[in-house]
Scaffold this active site. Structure first.
Site, short mmCIF file in Angstrom:
data_model
loop_
_atom_site.label_atom_id
_atom_site.label_comp_id
_atom_site.label_asym_id
_atom_site.label_seq_id
_atom_site.Cartn_x
_atom_site.Cartn_y
_atom_site.Cartn_z
N ASP A 193 2.93 78.18 68.55
CA ASP A 193 3.29 77.57 69.82
C ASP A 193 2.29 76.46 70.21
O ASP A 193 1.08 76.67 70.11
CB ASP A 193 3.26 78.69 70.88
CG ASP A 193 3.85 78.28 72.20
OD1 ASP A 193 5.05 77.95 72.25
OD2 ASP A 193 3.10 78.30 73.21
N ASP B 184 6.14 84.31 66.27
CA ASP B 184 5.74 83.21 67.14
C ASP B 184 4.36 83.51 67.73
O ASP B 184 4.20 84.46 68.51
CB ASP B 184 6.79 83.11 68.26
CG ASP B 184 6.84 81.75 68.91
OD1 ASP B 184 5.81 81.07 68.95
OD2 ASP B 184 7.94 81.39 69.40
N HIS C 50 14.84 77.05 72.49
CA HIS C 50 14.91 77.71 73.79
C HIS C 50 14.33 76.88 74.93
O HIS C 50 14.28 77.34 76.06
CB HIS C 50 14.17 79.05 73.69
CG HIS C 50 12.72 78.85 73.41
ND1 HIS C 50 12.26 78.36 72.19
CD2 HIS C 50 11.63 78.98 74.18
CE1 HIS C 50 10.95 78.23 72.24
NE2 HIS C 50 10.53 78.61 73.44
N ASP C 51 13.83 75.69 74.63
CA ASP C 51 13.27 74.81 75.66
C ASP C 51 14.17 73.61 75.94
O ASP C 51 13.80 72.73 76.71
CB ASP C 51 11.90 74.27 75.23
CG ASP C 51 10.86 75.36 75.08
OD1 ASP C 51 10.92 76.36 75.82
OD2 ASP C 51 9.96 75.20 74.22
N GLU D 222 4.46 73.84 66.48
CA GLU D 222 5.11 73.09 67.55
C GLU D 222 4.11 72.03 68.02
O GLU D 222 3.07 72.37 68.57
CB GLU D 222 5.50 73.99 68.72
CG GLU D 222 6.26 73.22 69.78
CD GLU D 222 6.32 73.92 71.13
OE1 GLU D 222 7.24 73.61 71.89
OE2 GLU D 222 5.46 74.76 71.43
C1 GLC Z 1 6.17 76.20 74.01
C2 GLC Z 1 7.29 77.19 74.11
C3 GLC Z 1 7.71 77.27 75.54
C4 GLC Z 1 6.53 77.75 76.34
C5 GLC Z 1 5.30 76.88 76.11
C6 GLC Z 1 4.07 77.54 76.62
O1 GLC Z 1 6.55 74.91 74.36
O2 GLC Z 1 8.33 76.83 73.25
O3 GLC Z 1 8.82 78.09 75.73
O4 GLC Z 1 6.85 77.74 77.71
O5 GLC Z 1 5.09 76.62 74.76
O6 GLC Z 1 3.73 78.65 75.84
#
Ligand code: GLC
Ligand code: CA
Length: 564
Positions: A207, A100, A331-332, A257
């Site tokens: 990310d 990641d 995880h979010d 993402e």
């Molecule tokens: C992404 C991650 C999240 C994090 C954010 C900032 O959305 O999945 O957990 O807080 O990025 O890095």
């Protein structure tokens, strides 16, 4: 040109949130050795890749998404030797690792940011600093450069008195946005990719990578929180192409993402001809229970909207040669069975926990399983805000009260929406602490681990785990699932999501599938009998579906795929 279906059609990814997966040394926090200990479990489930969330040196303000050193292992998660062992052992089982990469921002503890704070102009240019007014003071810094709102609440700029400058943080104040317009920054990040690639990883997850390209002119957003200026920003495709080319990762398994993105951009991010990534996460379908688009305002999931979003992303990404990551959870996100289903009785829980993967695993794209989803893990039964840990939840618990909610109302919203809902430890067995740790877990464990746990479910051929395993096996054995076209059908009931997969040259297995999912606790008419005439059951989460008055009717939370 490589076809994504050829590359990825039979693959399934499993996401590991390290801190909550498995603790090997009793300090209450999951770690790399803990993952190695559970590789046989993952192998038996049948997954191909593990996406491992950040385990790099970090003060952990955002549980590792605040990276202080991209090339080191955070001691709480283990050592580089532990990583190498995990990598070796995974490879020995035919499982690849996806790391990641948090490249939109670094921790403010990162050496680069610390040098910037000390006034080093080279490193000031690594971040998004903007001058404050000449008379600004710590007490009275004046107006921030723009009115943009941080994703974790509050203004997105922080004033630094010693520099008389502001820096941008789209996330926590300890996560400073990098300046991707600086070629030196881009070269540094290419080096990070090369470092991990040389260690033999199979791929990467990037990310919030569609936020990296900020506009040249910084302006206030009078219509929203600023995201329209920096989402899929002006140089995004150019920067991604460069990272992929220079990092040497074209054709590897990579997923971005993509926050608040569009289908057109995701086609460019993921279709092979653009040489960017191999698949994208988009989130519109996970906002159908946000009232007016606001995560912190509750509404029942709008299944019709969900169906239309899934249709648009499936059909249009396919038409453009793009490739979707298929997921309900990470995880979010809260646990999807608690969110889109019903966990109040055992039968509803089981059906809901199996309905959701039936819907996604038979789609076109790459299914992602978030740890514990394969067990039907649910949101926790927390009763006090003290049990929550996440910075975003704690911020919003306050913000909601500042906006006039009572503490009880604010707590109720946090329970439904907290990222911690999905971050409770994996329930390995029914013992104290669910077999996750011999110490005190960093966050509480739901009571239901007594019945919902891996030990019980792996041994039970009718478990949620066994159903996930079966779905994975079906994908691996079935060309129409791997590479078939996709077309959504108009179901009779708005609560039913229905789609069809077809393939012309099925070397084996069916050439047509119709997938029907009842997202409700009542029986619903799905399609007319003639539409599905001659189909035979391919997979289903129950046998509660039958013909009535010329229509196929699905029982509560029933999901069935028919094959020809
Ligand atoms: C992404 C991650 C999240 C994090 C954010 C900032 O959305 O999945 O957990 O807080 O990025 O890095
Ligand atoms: Ca540990």
């Amino acid at each position: 040109m490589q076809d994504r279906a050829e590359q990825l059609g039979d693959k399934v990814v499993y996401q590991i949130y390290v801190r909550s997966f498995n603790d090997s040394n009793g300090d209450g926090i999951g770690d790399l050795k803990g993952i190695t200990q559970r590789l046989d479990y993952l192998k038996s489930l049948g997954v191909d890749y593990l996406w491992i969330t950040p385990f790099f040196t970090s003060p952990q303000n955002d549980n590792g998404y605040d990276v202080a050193n991209y090339r080191e292992v955070e001691p709480m998660f283990g050592t580089m030797e532990d990583f190498d062992e995990l990598s070796r052992e995974a490879r020995a089982r035919g499982i690849g690792l996806m790391l990641d990469m948090v490249f939109n921002h670094t921790s403010t503890s990162h050496e680069w940011f610390q040098k910037a704070l000390a006034g080093d102009s080279k490193y000031l240019a690594y971040y998004k600093f903007a001058d404050a007014a000449p008379d600004a003071t710590a007490e009275n810094p004046g107006e921030p450069p723009t009115n943009w709102i941080s994703k974790f609440g509050g203004n997105a700029w922080e004033y630094v008195p010693s520099l008389n400058k502001w820096y941008l943080h789209l996330f926590d104040v300890s996560q400073a946005d990098l300046n991707w317009d600086n070629p030196e920054v881009r070269a540094e990040l290419v080096d990070v990719i090369k470092f991990w690639k040389a260690k033999g990883v199979s791929g990467f997850r990037f990310d919030v990578v569609n936020l990296i390209s900020k506009p040249e002119v910084l302006e206030n957003d009078y219509e929203g929180d600023g995201r329209r200026f920096y989402t899929d920003g002006p140089h995004i495709h150019e920067y991604l192409q460069e990272l992929v080319r220079e990092g040497g990762i074209d054709g590897m398994v990579t997923v971005g993402e993509m926050s608040s993105t569009s289908i057109d951009n995701c086609i460019r991010y993921s279709a092979p001809r653009y040489h960017e990534l191999s698949q994208t996460f988009s989130f519109h379908h996970l906002k159908v229970d946000y009232l007016n688009g606001n995560k912190w305002a509750l509404q029942e999931p709008d299944i019709k909207a969900l169906r239309n979003l899934l249709r648009d992303w499936q059909e249009q990404m396919t038409a453009g040669g793009g490739w979707n990551a298929l997921f309900w959870s990470n995880h979010d996100q809260p646990r999807p069975n608690s969110r889109f289903g019903d966990c109040s009785t055992e039968e509803c829980w089981r059906r809901s926990s199996e309905l959701l993967p039936t819907c996604t695993h038979l789609m076109r794209g790459t299914p992602y399983i978030y740890q514990g989803e394969e067990l039907g893990m649910t949101n926790p039964d927390f009763t006090s805000i003290d049990q929550y840990r996440d910075v975003e939840s704690l911020n919003y618990y306050k913000i909601l009260q500042d906006e006039g909610k009572t503490p009880e109302e604010a707590f109720h919203i946090v329970c439904e929406r907290s990222r911690d809902d999905g971050r409770t430890p994996v329930q390995w067995d029914g013992t104290l602490n669910a077999g996750f740790t011999t110490g005190t877990p960093w966050i509480g464990i739901p009571q239901n681990h007594v019945t919902i746990n891996a030990k019980a479910e792996v041994a039970d051929p009718d478990s949620v785990w066994a159903y996930f395993h079966h779905l994975i096996c079906l994908r691996k054995a079935t060309p129409v699932v791997q590479k078939g076209g996709v077309h959504f059908l108009d179901a009779i009931s708005d609560k039913v999501i229905a789609y069809e997969r077809t393939v012309e040259d099925a070397a084996k297995g069916p050439s047509r599938l119709v997938v029907l999912c009842n997202f409700s606790g009542e029986s619903q008419a799905a399609l007319t009998e003639e539409t599905v005439a001659g189909g035979s059951a391919f997979v289903s989460n129950c046998d509660d579906f039958k013909f009535e008055d010329g229509k196929l009717v699905l029982g509560p939370w029933a999901a069935v795929a028919l094959a020809w």
